[in-house]
Design a protein around this motif. Sequence first.
Motif, PDB file in Angstrom:
ATOM      1  N   LYS A 102       1.042  -1.235  -0.164  1.00  0.00           N
ATOM      2  CA  LYS A 102       0.104   0.088   0.382  1.00  0.00           C
ATOM      3  C   LYS A 102       0.886   0.897  -0.104  1.00  0.00           C
ATOM      4  O   LYS A 102       1.810   1.220   0.921  1.00  0.00           O
ATOM      5  CB  LYS A 102      -1.040  -0.371   1.401  1.00  0.00           C
ATOM      6  CG  LYS A 102      -1.694   1.538   1.796  1.00  0.00           C
ATOM      7  CD  LYS A 102      -2.617   1.711   0.977  1.00  0.00           C
ATOM      8  CE  LYS A 102      -3.589   2.188   1.199  1.00  0.00           C
ATOM      9  NZ  LYS A 102      -3.623   3.329   0.910  1.00  0.00           N
ATOM     10  N   ARG A 124      -1.066   8.369  -0.803  1.00  0.00           N
ATOM     11  CA  ARG A 124      -2.087   8.138  -1.664  1.00  0.00           C
ATOM     12  C   ARG A 124      -1.219   9.482  -2.853  1.00  0.00           C
ATOM     13  O   ARG A 124      -1.493   9.786  -3.602  1.00  0.00           O
ATOM     14  CB  ARG A 124      -3.535   8.536  -1.362  1.00  0.00           C
ATOM     15  CG  ARG A 124      -4.014   7.077  -1.473  1.00  0.00           C
ATOM     16  CD  ARG A 124      -5.431   7.925  -0.839  1.00  0.00           C
ATOM     17  NE  ARG A 124      -6.933   7.769  -2.509  1.00  0.00           N
ATOM     18  CZ  ARG A 124      -6.484   7.350  -2.701  1.00  0.00           C
ATOM     19  NH1 ARG A 124      -6.413   5.824  -3.154  1.00  0.00           N
ATOM     20  NH2 ARG A 124      -7.443   7.521  -4.404  1.00  0.00           N
ATOM     21  N   LEU A 148       0.669   9.251  -5.941  1.00  0.00           N
ATOM     22  CA  LEU A 148       0.300   8.852  -6.827  1.00  0.00           C
ATOM     23  C   LEU A 148       0.431   9.977  -7.924  1.00  0.00           C
ATOM     24  O   LEU A 148      -0.076  10.183  -9.350  1.00  0.00           O
ATOM     25  CB  LEU A 148      -1.444   8.265  -7.266  1.00  0.00           C
ATOM     26  CG  LEU A 148      -1.345   7.160  -6.531  1.00  0.00           C
ATOM     27  CD1 LEU A 148      -3.284   7.054  -6.398  1.00  0.00           C
ATOM     28  CD2 LEU A 148      -0.839   6.428  -7.457  1.00  0.00           C
ATOM     29  N   SER A 193      -0.660   2.790 -11.391  1.00  0.00           N
ATOM     30  CA  SER A 193      -2.455   3.676 -11.431  1.00  0.00           C
ATOM     31  C   SER A 193      -3.183   2.860 -10.573  1.00  0.00           C
ATOM     32  O   SER A 193      -4.726   2.705 -10.399  1.00  0.00           O
ATOM     33  CB  SER A 193      -3.355   1.680 -12.603  1.00  0.00           C
ATOM     34  OG  SER A 193      -2.455   0.703 -11.565  1.00  0.00           O
ATOM     35  N   SER A 194      -2.515   2.371  -9.431  1.00  0.00           N
ATOM     36  CA  SER A 194      -3.495   2.352  -8.649  1.00  0.00           C
ATOM     37  C   SER A 194      -2.607   2.822  -6.906  1.00  0.00           C
ATOM     38  O   SER A 194      -1.466   2.348  -6.981  1.00  0.00           O
ATOM     39  CB  SER A 194      -3.980   1.187  -7.416  1.00  0.00           C
ATOM     40  OG  SER A 194      -4.368   0.482  -6.424  1.00  0.00           O
ATOM     41  N   ASP A 195      -3.152   2.748  -5.589  1.00  0.00           N
ATOM     42  CA  ASP A 195      -2.045   3.058  -4.470  1.00  0.00           C
ATOM     43  C   ASP A 195      -2.440   1.074  -3.853  1.00  0.00           C
ATOM     44  O   ASP A 195      -1.558   1.599  -2.474  1.00  0.00           O
ATOM     45  CB  ASP A 195      -3.258   3.886  -3.298  1.00  0.00           C
ATOM     46  CG  ASP A 195      -3.849   3.670  -3.427  1.00  0.00           C
ATOM     47  OD1 ASP A 195      -4.598   2.835  -3.799  1.00  0.00           O
ATOM     48  OD2 ASP A 195      -4.772   3.492  -1.860  1.00  0.00           O
ATOM     49  N   VAL A 196      -2.199   0.602  -4.289  1.00  0.00           N
ATOM     50  CA  VAL A 196      -2.378  -0.793  -4.010  1.00  0.00           C
ATOM     51  C   VAL A 196      -1.798  -2.063  -4.765  1.00  0.00           C
ATOM     52  O   VAL A 196      -2.232  -1.804  -6.021  1.00  0.00           O
ATOM     53  CB  VAL A 196      -3.611  -1.157  -3.279  1.00  0.00           C
ATOM     54  CG1 VAL A 196      -3.199  -2.912  -3.472  1.00  0.00           C
ATOM     55  CG2 VAL A 196      -4.277  -1.074  -2.296  1.00  0.00           C
ATOM     56  N   VAL A 197      -0.474  -2.179  -5.058  1.00  0.00           N
ATOM     57  CA  VAL A 197       0.353  -3.140  -5.350  1.00  0.00           C
ATOM     58  C   VAL A 197       0.076  -4.314  -5.101  1.00  0.00           C
ATOM     59  O   VAL A 197       0.762  -4.905  -4.190  1.00  0.00           O
ATOM     60  CB  VAL A 197       1.584  -2.800  -6.041  1.00  0.00           C
ATOM     61  CG1 VAL A 197       2.545  -3.041  -6.890  1.00  0.00           C
ATOM     62  CG2 VAL A 197       1.201  -0.994  -6.901  1.00  0.00           C
ATOM     63  N   GLU A 198      -0.384  -5.392  -6.036  1.00  0.00           N
ATOM     64  CA  GLU A 198       0.619  -6.707  -5.221  1.00  0.00           C
ATOM     65  C   GLU A 198       1.334  -7.308  -6.089  1.00  0.00           C
ATOM     66  O   GLU A 198       1.995  -7.077  -7.034  1.00  0.00           O
ATOM     67  CB  GLU A 198      -0.870  -7.677  -5.806  1.00  0.00           C
ATOM     68  CG  GLU A 198      -0.400  -9.246  -5.767  1.00  0.00           C
ATOM     69  CD  GLU A 198      -2.094  -9.891  -6.017  1.00  0.00           C
ATOM     70  OE1 GLU A 198      -1.872 -10.820  -6.542  1.00  0.00           O
ATOM     71  OE2 GLU A 198      -2.723  -9.807  -5.327  1.00  0.00           O
TER      72      GLU A 198
END
Length: 80
Positions: A9, A12, A15, A21-26
């Motif tokens: 995470k 924000r 960004l 593309s998101s504030d969460v990356v797997e």
Amino acid sequence: MSRKTVVLKIPRSFLRYYELSSDVVEVQGPEDATILDLIRLAELPEMEFGLASINGDREFLSYKPKDGQFIELHPILMGG
């Protein structure tokens, strides 16, 4: 070799400065990967982060998270 998957995470505010593309990356990595290793694998700006937290507990970037953990990254704070 065994692998693990974690979720990073990102604050924000990042960004605005980085094309994410998101504030969460797997991200997936080797079982013995540290948080810093996973940041690098996710191609995030490693110099921006100083600490992480997992379930509210602060951890250094040298911590080796377990498979499935949700890791919040915290920016290095600068004063002046």
